[in-house]
Motif scaffolding. Structure first.
Motif, short mmCIF file in Angstrom:
data_model
loop_
_atom_site.label_atom_id
_atom_site.label_comp_id
_atom_site.label_asym_id
_atom_site.label_seq_id
_atom_site.Cartn_x
_atom_site.Cartn_y
_atom_site.Cartn_z
N ARG A 102 0.37 -3.07 -1.68
CA ARG A 102 -0.15 -2.94 -0.32
C ARG A 102 -0.95 -1.65 -0.18
NH1 ARG A 102 1.53 -0.60 4.51
NH2 ARG A 102 0.73 -1.68 6.37
N ARG A 103 -0.47 -0.58 -0.81
CA ARG A 103 -1.18 0.71 -0.75
C ARG A 103 -2.55 0.60 -1.41
NH1 ARG A 103 2.26 5.10 -3.38
NH2 ARG A 103 3.83 3.70 -2.53
N VAL A 104 -2.64 -0.17 -2.49
CA VAL A 104 -3.95 -0.41 -3.12
C VAL A 104 -4.90 -1.03 -2.10
CG1 VAL A 104 -5.17 -1.83 -4.82
CG2 VAL A 104 -3.10 -0.60 -5.48
N GLY A 105 -4.43 -2.04 -1.36
CA GLY A 105 -5.25 -2.68 -0.36
C GLY A 105 -5.68 -1.72 0.74
N LEU A 106 -4.75 -0.88 1.20
CA LEU A 106 -5.08 0.10 2.24
C LEU A 106 -6.18 1.04 1.78
CD1 LEU A 106 -1.47 1.00 3.46
CD2 LEU A 106 -3.21 -0.17 4.81
N MET A 107 -6.09 1.49 0.52
CA MET A 107 -7.10 2.43 0.01
C MET A 107 -8.42 1.74 -0.27
SD MET A 107 -4.99 5.24 -2.26
CE MET A 107 -3.86 4.18 -3.15
N LEU A 108 -8.39 0.46 -0.68
CA LEU A 108 -9.64 -0.29 -0.83
C LEU A 108 -10.36 -0.40 0.51
CD1 LEU A 108 -8.47 -3.21 -3.17
CD2 LEU A 108 -10.21 -1.49 -3.74
N ALA A 109 -9.59 -0.59 1.58
CA ALA A 109 -10.18 -0.68 2.92
C ALA A 109 -10.82 0.64 3.34
CB ALA A 109 -9.11 -1.09 3.93
N GLU A 110 -10.35 1.74 2.77
CA GLU A 110 -10.94 3.06 3.06
C GLU A 110 -12.23 3.29 2.30
OE1 GLU A 110 -7.99 5.92 2.02
OE2 GLU A 110 -6.57 5.29 3.58
N GLY A 111 -12.55 2.36 1.37
CA GLY A 111 -13.78 2.49 0.61
C GLY A 111 -13.61 3.15 -0.75
N LYS A 112 -12.37 3.39 -1.17
CA LYS A 112 -12.12 4.01 -2.46
C LYS A 112 -12.31 2.98 -3.57
CE LYS A 112 -8.92 7.54 -0.80
NZ LYS A 112 -7.54 8.08 -0.88
N SER A 113 -12.74 3.44 -4.74
CA SER A 113 -12.88 2.54 -5.89
C SER A 113 -11.52 2.29 -6.50
CB SER A 113 -13.81 3.16 -6.94
OG SER A 113 -13.14 4.23 -7.61
N ILE A 114 -11.41 1.21 -7.25
CA ILE A 114 -10.13 0.87 -7.86
C ILE A 114 -9.73 1.91 -8.90
CG2 ILE A 114 -11.10 -0.64 -9.64
CD1 ILE A 114 -7.75 -1.02 -7.71
N ASP A 115 -10.70 2.53 -9.58
CA ASP A 115 -10.36 3.57 -10.55
C ASP A 115 -9.76 4.79 -9.86
OD1 ASP A 115 -11.24 2.05 -12.69
OD2 ASP A 115 -13.28 2.85 -12.61
N GLU A 116 -10.34 5.17 -8.73
CA GLU A 116 -9.80 6.29 -7.94
C GLU A 116 -8.37 5.98 -7.49
OE1 GLU A 116 -12.49 8.36 -4.86
OE2 GLU A 116 -13.34 6.35 -5.07
N ILE A 117 -8.17 4.77 -7.03
CA ILE A 117 -6.88 4.37 -6.48
C ILE A 117 -5.79 4.41 -7.55
CG2 ILE A 117 -5.59 2.42 -5.51
CD1 ILE A 117 -8.28 1.62 -4.13
N LEU A 118 -6.07 3.84 -8.72
CA LEU A 118 -5.07 3.80 -9.78
C LEU A 118 -4.74 5.19 -10.29
CD1 LEU A 118 -6.18 0.62 -11.77
CD2 LEU A 118 -4.37 0.84 -10.06
N ALA A 119 -5.75 6.06 -10.34
CA ALA A 119 -5.51 7.44 -10.76
C ALA A 119 -4.62 8.16 -9.75
CB ALA A 119 -6.84 8.17 -10.91
N GLN A 120 -4.84 7.87 -8.48
CA GLN A 120 -4.06 8.51 -7.42
C GLN A 120 -2.62 7.99 -7.38
OE1 GLN A 120 -6.12 8.68 -3.63
NE2 GLN A 120 -4.20 8.94 -2.49
N LEU A 121 -2.44 6.70 -7.63
CA LEU A 121 -1.10 6.12 -7.59
C LEU A 121 -0.20 6.68 -8.69
CD1 LEU A 121 -1.55 2.29 -6.88
CD2 LEU A 121 -0.52 3.99 -5.39
N GLY A 122 -0.72 6.73 -9.90
CA GLY A 122 0.08 7.20 -11.02
C GLY A 122 1.13 6.22 -11.50
N HIS A 123 1.20 5.04 -10.88
CA HIS A 123 2.15 3.98 -11.25
C HIS A 123 1.36 2.70 -11.48
CE1 HIS A 123 6.13 5.77 -9.91
NE2 HIS A 123 5.25 6.65 -9.46
N VAL A 124 2.00 1.74 -12.11
CA VAL A 124 1.39 0.43 -12.29
C VAL A 124 1.42 -0.32 -10.96
CG1 VAL A 124 1.59 -1.81 -13.44
CG2 VAL A 124 2.04 0.29 -14.71
N ALA A 125 0.28 -0.88 -10.54
CA ALA A 125 0.22 -1.80 -9.41
C ALA A 125 -0.13 -3.16 -10.00
CB ALA A 125 -0.82 -1.34 -8.39
#
Length: 330
Positions: free
Chosen positions: A254-277
């Motif tokens: 769900r957090r991935v989806g929230l950050m995608l809605a903010e306009g972040k790229s998937i690479d940025e998001i995965l780096a920020q999460l630090g966990h497997v989504a």
């Protein structure tokens, strides 16, 4: 019982903490530095930093040591590492019952966990099973009430093992439907990303409810075609897990989806999460299977277009909303 938990991510560590109240746990990580860090500090700082590992949990980076004299092994590595872990178990020559808590499809083959096990360990589907259900690692580590399903084609095995693991705070139900349990646990992560996008764009509770409901329809259509049981998709590992991951604040997908809605790229998001989504890697496999089986998967298609085709979240949602009117069916 003595249990080997293979995989020291957040989920494996949470299960180790929870089950250690009643059992002796061997917790295995492939990374020797990670193991040394946990032994030195008593904490899994990388994945579950707020909880101390009890003294009844033994940490090791040597698989043969972790498997020694245990009653069964519970594999909770990411799905991409399941095949390699199975091969290492085979090399160890230690034969024992297996459970797995891996969710999703193997990225390179689009195969479910039980199919990987059938390939790597032929004839081993007895004394084997999947453990899944609506469960955030943080809450399991806190010993908050949680219900899971243990599914196996060997019903006596599932009953015996479930009885051993069951407690007032970790309720274990049994099932024969391995495929249905795996499908529910995999595809709910894709729908959770969609729900996060909807919430992030401010579309409200009505839209989220519609996404969850129609997402369950996609899960059920594909799951039935692959051999799952309809009752499974109405239970803990179907609608239960879907509701949790689509609405819970602890949901990584769900957090991935929230950050995608903010306009972040998937690479940025995965780096920020630090966990497997898991939903990020599962989306392509789900869509591929849907195409092969001629099953309509519009929500999955929308998530795929955002993740892999650089379609903006708002544009993808508009495509969904502008689909032709039709009768509600599964």
């Amino acid at each position: 019982m003595r249990i080997a938990i293979l995989g020291a991510g957040a989920w494996g560590s949470a299960l180790a903490i929870n089950l250690s109240s009643y059992h002796q746990i061997n917790l295995w990580t492939r990374n020797s530095h990670h193991a040394a860090e946990m032994v030195a500090t008593g904490i899994n700082q990388r994945y579950l930093p707020h909880y101390v590992l009890p003294k009844t949990v033994t940490v090791s980076a040597i698989l043969a040591d972790a498997l020694k004299e245990v009653d069964f092994a519970l594999i909770v590595v990411p799905i991409s590492g399941l095949r390699e872990t199975l091969r290492e178990i085979i090399v160890s020559r230690i034969k024992l019952p297996l459970l797995w808590g891996c969710k999703g499809f193997e990225p390179s083959t689009a195969k479910l966990p039980h199919q990987i096990i059938q390939e790597e360990c032929p004839g081993r589907m007895s004394q084997c099973g999947v453990l899944s259900g609506p469960s955030f690692a943080d809450e399991v580590a806190r010993n908050l009430p949680t219900a899971l399903t243990l599914a196996s084609t060997d019903i006596e095995f599932s009953k015996q093992l479930a009885a051993s693991l069951h407690s007032s705070k970790l309720r274990i139900y049994t099932s024969r439907d391995v495929i249905g349990v795996e499908i529910g646990g995999a595809i709910k992560n894709v729908i959770s990303i969609a729900a996060g996008i909807s919430d992030g764009l401010g579309f409200g509770s009505n839209a989220r409810a519609a996404l969850i409901t129609r997402g369950l329809s996609e899960i059920t259509r594909l799951g039935l075609k692959l051999g799952g049981d309809l009752k499974t998709f109405m239970g803990l590992t179907g609608i239960g897990d879907l509701i949790l991951t689509s609405t819970g604040q602890l949901s990584r997908n769900r957090r991935v989806g929230l950050m995608l809605a903010e306009g972040k790229s998937i690479d940025e998001i995965l780096a920020q999460l630090g966990h497997v989504a898991e939903g990020v890697h599962t989306t392509q496999s789900v869509l591929q299977l849907g195409d092969q089986l001629n099953i309509e998967m519009p929500i999955t298609q929308a998530v795929y277009s955002i993740l892999h085709e650089r379609v903006s979240p708002r544009s993808a949602v508009e495509v969904l909303l502008n689909r032709e009117q039709k009768t509600e069916t599964y």
